[in-house]
Design a protein around this motif. Structure first.
Motif: not given
Length: 388
Positions: A251-253, A300-305
């Motif tokens: 997802a971050m990629s 990005k914020q969902l991924i970091l969460y």
């Protein structure tokens, strides 16, 4: 089983690493991208360079020879690597992830034989789960028959990334005659095992140069000592400690590649002039770029969460990892489509970098499970909360 999560490095060292990787991606990484696209192959020298720079051993803990980044720190670097060529990203992503499947189940002898060489980049391990005749899970049909201290492996695997050039396949199979999760086994299968035929199936739309294999096993002998975990734990090895964080990493990629597409679109719009004005002065283009920026940041914020919840051992990690993957993949499709549109017809030509980015983005739609699979996972987790 051991805890596979890294504790992290200090902020100063991490910022230096971020700077170093960014400089490599925008410098030598771009040179490698051009070389790969021109030749259609990923040369062994690239693997060697990534290994020598320590880029293949960043996410693993120090006890395995890694740098010991926390998962969230690793994602920050994955974001940067993903702005490079997709095959560069694939190498870094896979090698920095497969140890997560092996380590929790490995004996100390197996760590020395398989895990630490994988982290060091001296042995290549390919994750081999997918089969041509079924889904990717409890319905796998690749089977083994045990005779004394040896398993005899029969069946097929396909779409196996780095399955051609690897040293070992980390392979999920089942005891002959078993069904469901019970009876599954995870085996470290040597690449040169007798009784296997390997077909190179690397001609893909994007992610040029990454090799993929179709393997056909006919009673290939594998030592029982190469089994990770116990009989009946094969899918736990394959899916438990590996797939969830890998989905978040993929997802971050998507975020990193979307950022690259946005950068290319903005730069082109600034220099492209129509009727006396740059495209960035056109409201239609401004809106497209603004939508992209918001789309990228939200994913990005969902991924970091999701990453923080996984590190904390949250019971919501399963659902959040799939939410992050499906949200990021959909975002990447929208962003790259707008970025290509901003380039106009020129974006369709291979002379423009956005053409490669657009092709590479499509691969993310099925890596670590399609969006349809992610939705099934999210709904399954939702049902659990409603039936309590």
């Amino acid at each position: 089983m051991t805890n596979p999560q890294g504790v992290g490095i200090d902020q100063g060292s991490y910022e230096k690493l971020i700077t170093e990787v960014t400089e490599w991606v925008t410098g030598p990484g771009e040179d490698w991208a051009d070389r790969i696209e021109a030749s259609g192959e990923v040369p062994e020298e690239l693997w060697s360079e990534l290994r020598e720079r320590g880029y293949l051993s960043m996410a693993a803990p120090q006890r395995l020879g890694g740098k010991g980044l926390s998962f969230e720190q690793w994602l920050g670097l994955m974001e940067i690597f993903s702005r490079s060529h997709a095959s560069v990203r694939m190498i870094v992503h896979v090698v920095n992830g497969t140890w997560r499947a092996m380590d929790p189940w490995a004996t100390e002898e197996q760590r020395d034989q398989f895990v630490r060489p994988s982290v060091a980049g001296t042995k290549k391990v390919a994750f081999a789960l997918t089969e041509p005749g079924n889904g990717t899970g409890a319905d796998i049909s690749c089977s083994v028959e045990r005779e004394g201290d040896t398993y005899y492996l029969s069946g097929e695997k396909h779409l196996i990334t780095f399955g051609v050039r690897c040293d070992y396949w980390l392979l999920a199979a089942r005891l002959a005659g078993s069904t469901g999760h019970e009876g599954t086994v995870a085996l470290m299968v040597p690449r040169d095992v007798p009784g296997v035929r390997v077909e190179d199936t690397s001609q893909t739309m994007g992610v040029t140069g990454t090799d993929h294999a179709h393997m056909i096993f006919d009673r290939a002998p594998v030592p029982v000592a190469n089994r990770l975990g116990e009989e009946g734990q094969g899918l736990q090895v394959a899916l438990g400690g590996f797939l969830l964080p890998s989905r978040v990493s993929v997802a971050m990629s998507c975020v990193g590649l979307a950022e690259r597409a946005q950068e290319l679109a903005y730069d082109y719009a600034e220099r492209r002039v129509t009727f006396g004005k740059s495209l960035t002065q056109r409201q239609a283009i401004q809106f497209m770029l603004a939508e992209n920026e918001a789309d990228i940041e939200a994913a990005k914020q969902l991924i970091l969460y999701a990453a923080r919840e996984w590190e904390a051992g949250s019971p919501r990690s399963q659902a959040l990892s799939s939410m992050a993957k499906m949200t990021a993949v959909s975002m990447l499709g929208r962003v790259t489509d707008k970025a290509l549109q901003i380039h106009g017809g020129l974006g369709y030509w291979k002379t423009e970098k956005i053409e490669r980015v657009y092709r590479d983005a499509r691969a993310q739609r099925f890596e670590e499970g399609t969006n349809e699979i992610q939705k099934m996972v999210v709904f399954r987790e939702l049902q659990k909360t409603k039936t309590r």
